[in-house]
Motif scaffolding. Structure first.
Motif, PDB file in Angstrom:
ATOM      1  N   UNK A  50      -1.884 -10.485   2.678  1.00  0.00           N
ATOM      2  CA  UNK A  50      -2.081  -9.491   1.553  1.00  0.00           C
ATOM      3  C   UNK A  50      -1.366 -10.183   0.327  1.00  0.00           C
ATOM      4  N   UNK A  51      -2.214 -10.403  -0.793  1.00  0.00           N
ATOM      5  CA  UNK A  51      -1.376 -10.943  -1.963  1.00  0.00           C
ATOM      6  C   UNK A  51      -0.921  -9.756  -2.733  1.00  0.00           C
ATOM      7  N   UNK A  52      -0.656  -8.448  -2.479  1.00  0.00           N
ATOM      8  CA  UNK A  52       0.087  -7.423  -3.066  1.00  0.00           C
ATOM      9  C   UNK A  52       1.440  -7.136  -2.660  1.00  0.00           C
ATOM     10  N   UNK A  53       1.871  -8.068  -1.534  1.00  0.00           N
ATOM     11  CA  UNK A  53       3.040  -8.003  -0.959  1.00  0.00           C
ATOM     12  C   UNK A  53       3.119  -6.684   0.259  1.00  0.00           C
ATOM     13  N   UNK A  54       1.973  -6.090   0.283  1.00  0.00           N
ATOM     14  CA  UNK A  54       2.019  -4.908   1.195  1.00  0.00           C
ATOM     15  C   UNK A  54       2.423  -5.246   2.667  1.00  0.00           C
ATOM     16  N   UNK A  55       2.303  -6.540   3.189  1.00  0.00           N
ATOM     17  CA  UNK A  55       2.473  -6.888   4.580  1.00  0.00           C
ATOM     18  C   UNK A  55       3.939  -7.606   4.737  1.00  0.00           C
ATOM     19  N   UNK A  56       4.673  -7.587   3.604  1.00  0.00           N
ATOM     20  CA  UNK A  56       6.046  -8.358   3.801  1.00  0.00           C
ATOM     21  C   UNK A  56       6.876  -7.616   5.016  1.00  0.00           C
ATOM     22  N   UNK A  57       7.293  -8.665   5.787  1.00  0.00           N
ATOM     23  CA  UNK A  57       7.965  -8.292   6.900  1.00  0.00           C
ATOM     24  C   UNK A  57       7.357  -7.490   8.045  1.00  0.00           C
TER      25      UNK A  57
END
Ligand SMILES: [Zn+2]
Length: 267
Positions: A50-57
């Motif tokens: 996801x290019x909006x950072x929603x899946x970080x970690x």
């Protein structure tokens, strides 16, 4: 005399034997869809999806599927997994008494390595491909990635049927229809399969990598054209609504596990 008496029985046994041995090879009476596991991807950090950072970690295990669609007029392999899954794919075909030489058509949703990984096995099939995707697969950049390129380089001399219109009705009866759905890659496609009992199924390639990407309309960081991807989401949703389709997000484990367990098929 003895021979003449025995002959019909022998002939019948041979016929019966031959029939039994090639039962799976005989064309099916209707359309059948087989989901085949072609690997799994443990993803420790899904940020790239996801290019909006929603899946970080976010940790997730993605499934890598291959599909076989059997039709009275021919067999289609759709998506061919990662190169490491070659034996899994061959073993699955063998369970149905098939080899790559029996497969009339090959198509992949797009040319990323986890979808085109064993496509070289099907170099003798007709490759049904969007011309933009074909150009991407044989671009200078793609050739530089030698290991991945080797898995499908044999397709360069394959007979190709180009997808030059928004849809391609493979058998001319609207049961197996490839739809252009560009954005993730230049010539990304999705597959509509109309089954007699199970209804319409949409195999959506890499439109959505994670389950929640669909509702949230998330676009991966590795993506060719964002506006086109969003347009393809809209078109896929419209198609799904119109056909009341079962939508299969190809890398989503729960969607894969909801399919009949191979060698069972959706019919
Ligand atoms: Zn992809």
């Amino acid at each position: 005399m003895m021979f003449r008496l025995l002959a019909p029985a022998v002939a019948a046994a041979l016929l019966f034997g031959a029939g039994a041995a090639s039962a799976a090879k005989a064309p099916p009476k209707g359309v059948e869809l087989y989901a085949i596991e072609c690997g799994k991807f443990p993803v420790p950090d899904a940020d790239m999806f996801s290019d909006d950072g929603a899946y970080k970690g976010v940790q997730r295990t993605l499934i890598v599927p291959c599909y076989l669609i059997r039709h009275p007029k021919g067999d289609l392999v759709w998506d061919t997994g990662v190169p490491q899954s070659k034996q899994m794919l061959l073993d699955a075909l063998k369970q149905l008494d098939l080899t790559p030489a029996d497969i009339e058509f090959l198509s992949v949703s797009h040319s990323h390595f986890d979808h085109i990984g064993n496509a070289g096995l099907f170099a003798g099939s007709i490759w049904v491909v969007d011309p933009d995707e074909r150009a991407t697969a044989f671009s200078e950049a793609a050739r530089k990635n030698a290991a991945q390129f080797a898995a499908y380089s044999a397709l360069e001399t394959s007979k190709a049927r180009l997808i030059e219109t928004p849809t391609l009705d493979l058998f001319g009866d609207k049961t197996v229809v490839i739809h252009q759905a560009p954005g993730h890659t230049p010539g990304h496609t999705i597959l509509e399969v109309k089954l007699q009992d199970a209804g319409t199924v949409l195999l959506t390639g890499d439109l959505w990598h994670l389950a929640e990407s669909r509702a949230a309309k998330r676009v991966p960081r590795f993506n060719f054209n964002r506006p086109d991807t969003l347009k393809s989401y809209e078109a896929a949703e419209a198609l799904a609504a119109e056909t009341k389709a079962r939508v299969v997000r190809e890398h989503v484990m729960e969607d894969f596990e909801a399919m009949p367990k191979f060698p069972a098929a959706l019919k």
